[in-house]
Design an enzyme around this catalytic site. Structure first.
Site, PDB file in Angstrom:
ATOM      1  N   ARG A 145       0.827  -1.220   0.000  1.00 53.73           N
ATOM      2  CA  ARG A 145       0.000   0.000   0.000  1.00 53.73           C
ATOM      3  C   ARG A 145       0.855   1.262   0.000  1.00 53.73           C
ATOM      4  O   ARG A 145       0.450   2.273  -0.566  1.00 53.73           O
ATOM      5  CB  ARG A 145      -0.943  -0.002   1.201  1.00 53.73           C
ATOM      6  N   LYS A 190     -20.584 -15.253   0.873  1.00 53.96           N
ATOM      7  CA  LYS A 190     -22.012 -14.954   1.041  1.00 53.96           C
ATOM      8  C   LYS A 190     -22.654 -14.251  -0.143  1.00 53.96           C
ATOM      9  O   LYS A 190     -22.121 -13.272  -0.652  1.00 53.96           O
ATOM     10  CB  LYS A 190     -22.176 -14.038   2.258  1.00 53.96           C
ATOM     11  N   GLY A 210      -9.890  -7.840  -2.589  1.00 54.23           N
ATOM     12  CA  GLY A 210     -10.128  -8.921  -1.628  1.00 54.23           C
ATOM     13  C   GLY A 210      -9.342 -10.191  -1.899  1.00 54.23           C
ATOM     14  O   GLY A 210      -8.175 -10.155  -2.287  1.00 54.23           O
ATOM     15  N   GLY A 241     -13.999  -3.379   0.685  1.00 60.97           N
ATOM     16  CA  GLY A 241     -15.374  -2.879   0.777  1.00 60.97           C
ATOM     17  C   GLY A 241     -15.650  -1.782  -0.240  1.00 60.97           C
ATOM     18  O   GLY A 241     -16.737  -1.718  -0.823  1.00 60.97           O
TER      19      GLY A 241
HETATM   20  P1  AMP Z   1     -15.445 -13.178   0.396  1.00 60.90           P
HETATM   21  O1  AMP Z   1     -14.749 -12.336   1.415  1.00 60.90           O
HETATM   22  O2  AMP Z   1     -16.917 -13.077   0.429  1.00 60.90           O
HETATM   23  O3  AMP Z   1     -14.861 -13.031  -0.996  1.00 60.90           O
HETATM   24  O4  AMP Z   1     -15.184 -14.674   0.868  1.00 60.90           O
HETATM   25  C1  AMP Z   1     -13.918 -15.251   0.880  1.00 60.90           C
HETATM   26  C2  AMP Z   1     -13.997 -16.486   1.727  1.00 60.90           C
HETATM   27  O5  AMP Z   1     -14.969 -17.384   1.214  1.00 60.90           O
HETATM   28  C3  AMP Z   1     -12.679 -17.247   1.759  1.00 60.90           C
HETATM   29  O6  AMP Z   1     -12.135 -17.190   3.050  1.00 60.90           O
HETATM   30  C4  AMP Z   1     -13.079 -18.663   1.380  1.00 60.90           C
HETATM   31  O7  AMP Z   1     -12.470 -19.663   2.205  1.00 60.90           O
HETATM   32  C5  AMP Z   1     -14.576 -18.664   1.597  1.00 60.90           C
HETATM   33  N1  AMP Z   1     -15.218 -19.694   0.772  1.00 60.90           N
HETATM   34  C6  AMP Z   1     -15.162 -19.830  -0.556  1.00 60.90           C
HETATM   35  N2  AMP Z   1     -15.829 -20.917  -0.943  1.00 60.90           N
HETATM   36  C7  AMP Z   1     -16.310 -21.511   0.150  1.00 60.90           C
HETATM   37  C8  AMP Z   1     -17.078 -22.686   0.399  1.00 60.90           C
HETATM   38  N3  AMP Z   1     -17.472 -23.468  -0.609  1.00 60.90           N
HETATM   39  N4  AMP Z   1     -17.414 -22.970   1.686  1.00 60.90           N
HETATM   40  C9  AMP Z   1     -17.021 -22.170   2.686  1.00 60.90           C
HETATM   41  N5  AMP Z   1     -16.291 -21.053   2.522  1.00 60.90           N
HETATM   42  C10 AMP Z   1     -15.942 -20.712   1.268  1.00 60.90           C
END
Ligand code: AMP
Length: 406
Positions: free
Chosen positions: A40, A206, A363, A386
């Protein structure tokens, strides 16, 4: 609306209040805080060098961690001033206050081309409250405001929106730094009029975090590929069994609405057709195997996309001319479940080598590309988390809105 950029300003002798993102990972070592990753800080050098060469007196402000309005010594920016001095090859003054007489005196002492870093702006609760009096004190006697902290632009804080408002009210200009300009170009302009086919790849935990992004991009993309745990909420909405996979049962309604919008607009919406499944046993993953069926058996969790889905997704990515990727395809932190994510990463880089524009929306996808050593093989990697998501929802960010229109 296009925003003024730092390279359009005449900065000779001007006091330039500059918001940067120096929220760097740190670790205690031998009684001192040490910076683990200077990405950064490096990212701000082009803007800083440009302003130094223009003869600006540069007052840098940033936050580090979440001190919640208290002076937490481990969250001091002092180590950042030393690091910056080494990287930029000139001395950087540090003031252990960000407002008050000490900060004013330090700013007044600056020579043309000089750099001053103020202490962590979040030592004051007024920062996150965007308190007008605090913003006035921060702004001090500054003539110009520049903002290179895209990662903090989604919040209307005193140092992002408040100071800009005060300097603009005095007739001063408020401009995007070069890093901010690139973020706005790639996450904004490039995706407004993408070369087609435009393929969006979304993954991660999510649906609820990204449904507004999906909704917005359904109006722009030709194909949307969904992986990660969020795919299971869509699969549930389509009537498939998802076993014990991470899922949001209360979000099947919004998932269904997105599927219907895709069908209405003729956007291809690809979900995994097979998976890697595993069982959590005493806190460890057991029995990882390919599940070739659309349904996931009870007692198992989908932890990555399967080989058939990898092949299908990569084929679509290979034909893309514009790619946006945000979120891993599985639990890529565990090497047994990383194949889907790394295969997508490789496919995105290969498409880029063949002429596609690839934009990584911040991310964990950035982390995955860096772990795979592929970070330099995509067109653009966003520095925001974010902020990138908010921007991809089509929202105007308060830190960007506060900049002067061209
Ligand atoms: P995000 O911050 O929403 O992009 O989520 C990233 C996180 O989603 C990572 O830490 C992954 O380990 C988790 N993730 C991705 N696929 C899965 C899955 N099938 N089951 C549980 N966690 C997941």
């Amino acid at each position: 609306m296009a925003k003024l950029t730092v390279n359009e300003l005449n900065l000779l002798g001007k006091r330039v209040f500059t918001r940067v993102d120096y929220n760097v990972p740190m670790e205690e070592s031998g009684g001192a805080m040490v910076i683990n990753d200077d990405t950064r800080i490096l990212a701000t050098l082009p803007t800083l060098k440009l302003m130094i060469n223009s003869g600006a007196k540069i007052i840098l402000t940033a936050h580090l961690g979440r001190p919640k309005g208290e002076r937490v010594p481990s969250m001091s920016l002092r180590p950042v001033a030393d690091k910056l001095a080494g990287l930029i090859g000139q001395s950087v003054d540090f003031c252990d206050q960000c407002i008050g007489q000490a900060a004013r005196d330090a700013a007044a002492k600056l020579e043309d081309g000089g750099l001053l870093l103020l202490e962590n702006v979040r030592y004051h609760a007024e920062e996150e409250l965007n308190d007008a009096d605090f913003a006035g004190q921060l702004a001090g006697d500054a003539d110009v405001f520049t903002n290179d902290a895209f990662g903090a632009a989604h919040r209307a804080h005193a140092s992002t929106a408040g100071v800009a408002g005060i300097i603009a009210a005095r007739g001063g200009q408020c401009a995007a730094g070069l890093l901010m300009e690139r973020e706005l170009q790639f996450l904004g302009d490039e995706l407004e009029a993408p070369e087609r086919p435009f393929v969006v790849i979304l993954g991660g935990a999510k649906v609820s975090d990204k449904i507004k992004v999906i909704d917005h991009l359904l109006e722009k993309a030709d194909t949307i590929i969904i992986g990660g745990a969020m795919a299971y909420t869509f699969k549930l909405a389509r009537g498939f069994a998802v076993g014990d996979s991470l899922v949001e049962p209360d979000k099947t309604g919004i998932a269904q609405a997105a599927l219907e919008k895709a069908a209405e607009r003729g956007v291809k919406f690809l979900l995994p057709t097979d998976n890697i499944i595993s069982r959590m046993n005493d806190g460890t993953w057991a029995d990882p195997k390919v599940n070739s069926a659309e349904d996931i058996p009870d007692g198992s969790e989908g932890v990555d996309i399967g080989p058939e889905s990898v092949a299908r997704f990569c084929e679509v990515i290979a034909g893309a001319k514009t790619i946006l990727w945000n979120g891993p395809m599985g639990i890529f932190e565990d090497s047994r479940f990383a194949k889907g994510t790394f295969s997508v990463a490789k496919a995105v880089c290969e498409a880029t080598a063949s002429g596609a524009k690839s934009i990584i929306g911040g991310g964990d996808s950035v982390k995955a590309l860096n772990v795979a050593g592929l970070g330099d093989q995509v067109t653009f990697m966003s520095t925001g988390g974010g902020a990138s998501l908010k921007f991809l929802e089509g929202k105007e960010l308060p830190g960007v809105a506060a900049l002067t229109d061209k």
